[in-house]
Design a protein around this motif. Structure first.
Motif, PDB file in Angstrom:
ATOM      1  N   ILE A 163       0.450  15.986 -29.662  1.00  0.00           N
ATOM      2  CA  ILE A 163       0.428  14.632 -30.216  1.00  0.00           C
ATOM      3  C   ILE A 163       0.666  13.615 -29.100  1.00  0.00           C
ATOM      4  CG2 ILE A 163       1.595  13.022 -31.775  1.00  0.00           C
ATOM      5  CD1 ILE A 163       2.211  15.387 -33.594  1.00  0.00           C
ATOM      6  N   LYS A 164       1.623  13.907 -28.236  1.00  0.00           N
ATOM      7  CA  LYS A 164       1.922  13.010 -27.121  1.00  0.00           C
ATOM      8  C   LYS A 164       0.714  12.872 -26.200  1.00  0.00           C
ATOM      9  CE  LYS A 164       5.278  12.218 -23.424  1.00  0.00           C
ATOM     10  NZ  LYS A 164       6.493  12.741 -22.736  1.00  0.00           N
TER      11      LYS A 164
ATOM     12  N   LYS B 255      20.538   1.723 -28.364  1.00  0.00           N
ATOM     13  CA  LYS B 255      20.748   1.054 -27.078  1.00  0.00           C
ATOM     14  C   LYS B 255      20.064   1.777 -25.918  1.00  0.00           C
ATOM     15  CE  LYS B 255      25.382  -0.493 -28.513  1.00  0.00           C
ATOM     16  NZ  LYS B 255      26.831  -0.428 -28.202  1.00  0.00           N
ATOM     17  N   ASP B 256      19.626   3.012 -26.151  1.00  0.00           N
ATOM     18  CA  ASP B 256      19.056   3.814 -25.062  1.00  0.00           C
ATOM     19  C   ASP B 256      17.746   4.450 -25.524  1.00  0.00           C
ATOM     20  OD1 ASP B 256      18.513   6.033 -23.230  1.00  0.00           O
ATOM     21  OD2 ASP B 256      20.510   5.660 -22.433  1.00  0.00           O
ATOM     22  N   LYS B 257      16.629   3.897 -25.065  1.00  0.00           N
ATOM     23  CA  LYS B 257      15.315   4.386 -25.510  1.00  0.00           C
ATOM     24  C   LYS B 257      15.059   5.817 -25.061  1.00  0.00           C
ATOM     25  CE  LYS B 257      10.407   3.243 -25.634  1.00  0.00           C
ATOM     26  NZ  LYS B 257       9.990   4.659 -25.483  1.00  0.00           N
ATOM     27  N   GLN B 258      15.508   6.167 -23.861  1.00  0.00           N
ATOM     28  CA  GLN B 258      15.267   7.510 -23.350  1.00  0.00           C
ATOM     29  C   GLN B 258      15.949   8.552 -24.229  1.00  0.00           C
ATOM     30  OE1 GLN B 258      16.576   8.209 -19.339  1.00  0.00           O
ATOM     31  NE2 GLN B 258      15.593  10.203 -19.204  1.00  0.00           N
ATOM     32  N   LEU B 259      17.210   8.328 -24.581  1.00  0.00           N
ATOM     33  CA  LEU B 259      17.913   9.267 -25.449  1.00  0.00           C
ATOM     34  C   LEU B 259      17.312   9.270 -26.852  1.00  0.00           C
ATOM     35  CD1 LEU B 259      21.681   8.793 -24.485  1.00  0.00           C
ATOM     36  CD2 LEU B 259      20.053  10.507 -23.680  1.00  0.00           C
ATOM     37  N   SER B 260      16.908   8.108 -27.333  1.00  0.00           N
ATOM     38  CA  SER B 260      16.278   8.019 -28.648  1.00  0.00           C
ATOM     39  C   SER B 260      14.998   8.844 -28.683  1.00  0.00           C
ATOM     40  CB  SER B 260      15.965   6.559 -28.997  1.00  0.00           C
ATOM     41  OG  SER B 260      17.144   5.800 -29.123  1.00  0.00           O
ATOM     42  N   ASP B 261      14.200   8.745 -27.616  1.00  0.00           N
ATOM     43  CA  ASP B 261      12.946   9.495 -27.550  1.00  0.00           C
ATOM     44  C   ASP B 261      13.205  10.996 -27.481  1.00  0.00           C
ATOM     45  OD1 ASP B 261      11.533   7.157 -27.656  1.00  0.00           O
ATOM     46  OD2 ASP B 261      11.101   7.071 -25.508  1.00  0.00           O
ATOM     47  N   LEU B 262      14.238  11.398 -26.736  1.00  0.00           N
ATOM     48  CA  LEU B 262      14.571  12.826 -26.636  1.00  0.00           C
ATOM     49  C   LEU B 262      15.024  13.376 -27.988  1.00  0.00           C
ATOM     50  CD1 LEU B 262      16.465  12.912 -23.218  1.00  0.00           C
ATOM     51  CD2 LEU B 262      14.221  13.906 -23.724  1.00  0.00           C
ATOM     52  N   LEU B 263      15.806  12.601 -28.725  1.00  0.00           N
ATOM     53  CA  LEU B 263      16.244  13.032 -30.055  1.00  0.00           C
ATOM     54  C   LEU B 263      15.064  13.117 -31.004  1.00  0.00           C
ATOM     55  CD1 LEU B 263      19.537  10.954 -30.425  1.00  0.00           C
ATOM     56  CD2 LEU B 263      19.346  13.431 -30.106  1.00  0.00           C
ATOM     57  N   ALA B 264      14.168  12.148 -30.931  1.00  0.00           N
ATOM     58  CA  ALA B 264      12.991  12.155 -31.797  1.00  0.00           C
ATOM     59  C   ALA B 264      12.117  13.371 -31.506  1.00  0.00           C
ATOM     60  CB  ALA B 264      12.195  10.871 -31.601  1.00  0.00           C
ATOM     61  N   GLU B 265      11.985  13.714 -30.218  1.00  0.00           N
ATOM     62  CA  GLU B 265      11.179  14.885 -29.853  1.00  0.00           C
ATOM     63  C   GLU B 265      11.828  16.176 -30.353  1.00  0.00           C
ATOM     64  OE1 GLU B 265       9.229  17.020 -25.899  1.00  0.00           O
ATOM     65  OE2 GLU B 265      10.538  15.291 -25.670  1.00  0.00           O
ATOM     66  N   GLU B 266      13.138  16.275 -30.204  1.00  0.00           N
ATOM     67  CA  GLU B 266      13.838  17.481 -30.676  1.00  0.00           C
ATOM     68  C   GLU B 266      13.727  17.610 -32.188  1.00  0.00           C
ATOM     69  OE1 GLU B 266      15.953  21.019 -30.641  1.00  0.00           O
ATOM     70  OE2 GLU B 266      14.983  19.907 -29.004  1.00  0.00           O
ATOM     71  N   PHE B 267      13.843  16.500 -32.897  1.00  0.00           N
ATOM     72  CA  PHE B 267      13.703  16.529 -34.342  1.00  0.00           C
ATOM     73  C   PHE B 267      12.296  16.963 -34.738  1.00  0.00           C
ATOM     74  CE2 PHE B 267      13.030  13.941 -38.379  1.00  0.00           C
ATOM     75  CZ  PHE B 267      13.641  14.888 -39.197  1.00  0.00           C
ATOM     76  N   ALA B 268      11.303  16.432 -34.040  1.00  0.00           N
ATOM     77  CA  ALA B 268       9.915  16.804 -34.318  1.00  0.00           C
ATOM     78  C   ALA B 268       9.687  18.298 -34.084  1.00  0.00           C
ATOM     79  CB  ALA B 268       8.963  15.977 -33.451  1.00  0.00           C
TER      80      ALA B 268
ATOM     81  N   GLN C 246      -4.710   5.743 -34.981  1.00  0.00           N
ATOM     82  CA  GLN C 246      -4.248   5.778 -36.373  1.00  0.00           C
ATOM     83  C   GLN C 246      -3.778   7.176 -36.754  1.00  0.00           C
ATOM     84  OE1 GLN C 246      -7.810   4.301 -38.272  1.00  0.00           O
ATOM     85  NE2 GLN C 246      -7.106   2.185 -38.250  1.00  0.00           N
ATOM     86  N   THR C 247      -4.522   8.192 -36.329  1.00  0.00           N
ATOM     87  CA  THR C 247      -4.171   9.575 -36.654  1.00  0.00           C
ATOM     88  C   THR C 247      -2.859   9.986 -36.009  1.00  0.00           C
ATOM     89  OG1 THR C 247      -6.516  10.170 -36.848  1.00  0.00           O
ATOM     90  CG2 THR C 247      -4.953  11.970 -36.547  1.00  0.00           C
ATOM     91  N   THR C 248      -2.703   9.674 -34.734  1.00  0.00           N
ATOM     92  CA  THR C 248      -1.474  10.063 -34.032  1.00  0.00           C
ATOM     93  C   THR C 248      -0.270   9.271 -34.537  1.00  0.00           C
ATOM     94  OG1 THR C 248      -2.034   8.533 -32.232  1.00  0.00           O
ATOM     95  CG2 THR C 248      -2.649  10.843 -31.942  1.00  0.00           C
ATOM     96  N   ALA C 249      -0.492   8.004 -34.903  1.00  0.00           N
ATOM     97  CA  ALA C 249       0.608   7.196 -35.444  1.00  0.00           C
ATOM     98  C   ALA C 249       1.088   7.781 -36.767  1.00  0.00           C
ATOM     99  CB  ALA C 249       0.159   5.748 -35.635  1.00  0.00           C
ATOM    100  N   ALA C 250       0.147   8.236 -37.598  1.00  0.00           N
ATOM    101  CA  ALA C 250       0.521   8.845 -38.880  1.00  0.00           C
ATOM    102  C   ALA C 250       1.277  10.148 -38.650  1.00  0.00           C
ATOM    103  CB  ALA C 250      -0.729   9.101 -39.714  1.00  0.00           C
TER     104      ALA C 250
ATOM    105  N   ARG D 222       3.015  10.987 -35.947  1.00  0.00           N
ATOM    106  CA  ARG D 222       4.316  10.666 -35.371  1.00  0.00           C
ATOM    107  C   ARG D 222       5.280  10.143 -36.440  1.00  0.00           C
ATOM    108  NH1 ARG D 222       6.321  12.519 -30.906  1.00  0.00           N
ATOM    109  NH2 ARG D 222       4.525  11.906 -29.651  1.00  0.00           N
ATOM    110  N   TYR D 223       4.762   9.309 -37.341  1.00  0.00           N
ATOM    111  CA  TYR D 223       5.586   8.777 -38.428  1.00  0.00           C
ATOM    112  C   TYR D 223       6.072   9.905 -39.326  1.00  0.00           C
ATOM    113  CZ  TYR D 223       6.890   6.324 -42.708  1.00  0.00           C
ATOM    114  OH  TYR D 223       7.562   5.879 -43.820  1.00  0.00           O
ATOM    115  N   SER D 224       5.171  10.824 -39.645  1.00  0.00           N
ATOM    116  CA  SER D 224       5.532  11.950 -40.511  1.00  0.00           C
ATOM    117  C   SER D 224       6.627  12.808 -39.891  1.00  0.00           C
ATOM    118  CB  SER D 224       4.289  12.802 -40.794  1.00  0.00           C
ATOM    119  OG  SER D 224       4.614  13.934 -41.566  1.00  0.00           O
TER     120      SER D 224
END
Length: 273
Positions: free
Chosen positions: A232-233, A176-189, A102-106, A108-110
């Motif tokens: 977090i990961k 369409k591409d989970k790997q690129l989506s995850d990389l963008l999410a990590e860079e944004f974070a 629950q803590t990590t999901a919150a 990650r969402y933030s």
């Protein structure tokens, strides 16, 4: 029949490893990596206690296997031992894992939410329009060219482009591409963490080569932010590892007590098997 050849592997600095043979054949393992001790303390403490409980239960089962001739008597001792020694640890690991999830999901969402410049309705609407325009530009310039679109977003400065893309990733070609989506999410974070990382002046940053230095440079701040996001990961990975521990503990209980998996789970919950 009782479990056989229970062994706690000693001298393994990578974590706690337990092995045993099942009555019907096959070797099973229970493993908790040591790397989670510094990132999920409550979960690590619970897992360590559960390992001690399984070890204690196995000692009782081994003694019963030598003492009794009837398999039913050994299974009865196994059930009692698992209930007494494994049940509390099992429940503690489960509760700690749920809390950690629950803590990590919150967190990650933030980290996926855009940074609002202000809280007024007009400014919020303007920012939403600007982010929509960035997504339109992305589609107009690159269409279905995922590689080009990814490079354009990553080469952007600051948060504007990334926070137009990541929170609305399902409305872009990156869905369409989970790997690129995850990389963008990590860079944004990482960039969002950088924005809120304090960099107060301190003499501690001075070096012989640069005695005037009194703040962290950009590369140091990025490394710090990247470590925070990576933490977090790692906590998410700890939750996944805990789930595997619980399954392994259910297997151990079922095999040593001659129970079905459902009966073993009830026993570990403190219910009637």
């Amino acid at each position: 029949m009782a479990i056989k050849s229970f062994n706690k592997v000693s001298g393994d600095t990578r974590g706690i490893l337990l092995n045993w043979s099942a009555p019907g054949g096959g070797v099973y393992s229970w493993y908790w990596p040591a790397q989670y001790a510094g990132v999920a303390g409550d979960l690590d403490n619970a897992a360590t206690s559960l390992a001690a409980g399984i070890t204690a239960a196995s000692a009782s089962i081994e003694a019963a296997d030598k003492q009794f001739k009837q398999a039913g008597d050994v299974a009865r001792v196994g059930a009692e031992a698992c209930s007494r020694y494994c049940g509390p640890g099992f429940r503690a690991v489960r509760q700690a894992a749920i809390s950690e999830r629950q803590t990590t999901a919150a967190a990650r969402y933030s980290l996926r939410q855009p940074v609002e410049a202000s809280a007024t309705p007009n400014s919020t609407a303007v920012e939403a329009i600007q982010r929509a325009e960035i997504r339109q530009t992305l589609f107009r310039e690159f269409g279905t060219d995922l590689g080009g679109a990814f490079e354009w977003v990553m080469q952007s400065q600051g948060l504007d482009v990334l926070q137009a893309i990541v929170p609305a990733i399902d409305r872009t070609i990156f869905v369409k591409d989970k790997q690129l989506s995850d990389l963008l999410a990590e860079e944004f974070a990482i960039r969002k963490t950088i924005k809120f990382t304090p960099n107060e002046p301190s003499d501690d940053f001075a070096t012989p080569a640069d005695p005037l230095k009194n703040k962290m440079d950009d590369s140091s701040i990025r490394l710090l932010a990247k470590a925070k996001v990576g933490r977090i990961k790692l906590r998410e990975e700890a939750v996944d590892a805990a789930s595997k521990l619980l399954v392994a503990t259910i297997n151990f209980t079922a095999q040593s007590s001659n129970l079905t998996d459902t009966e073993a789970l009830n026993l570990l919950f403190g219910k009637s098997a």
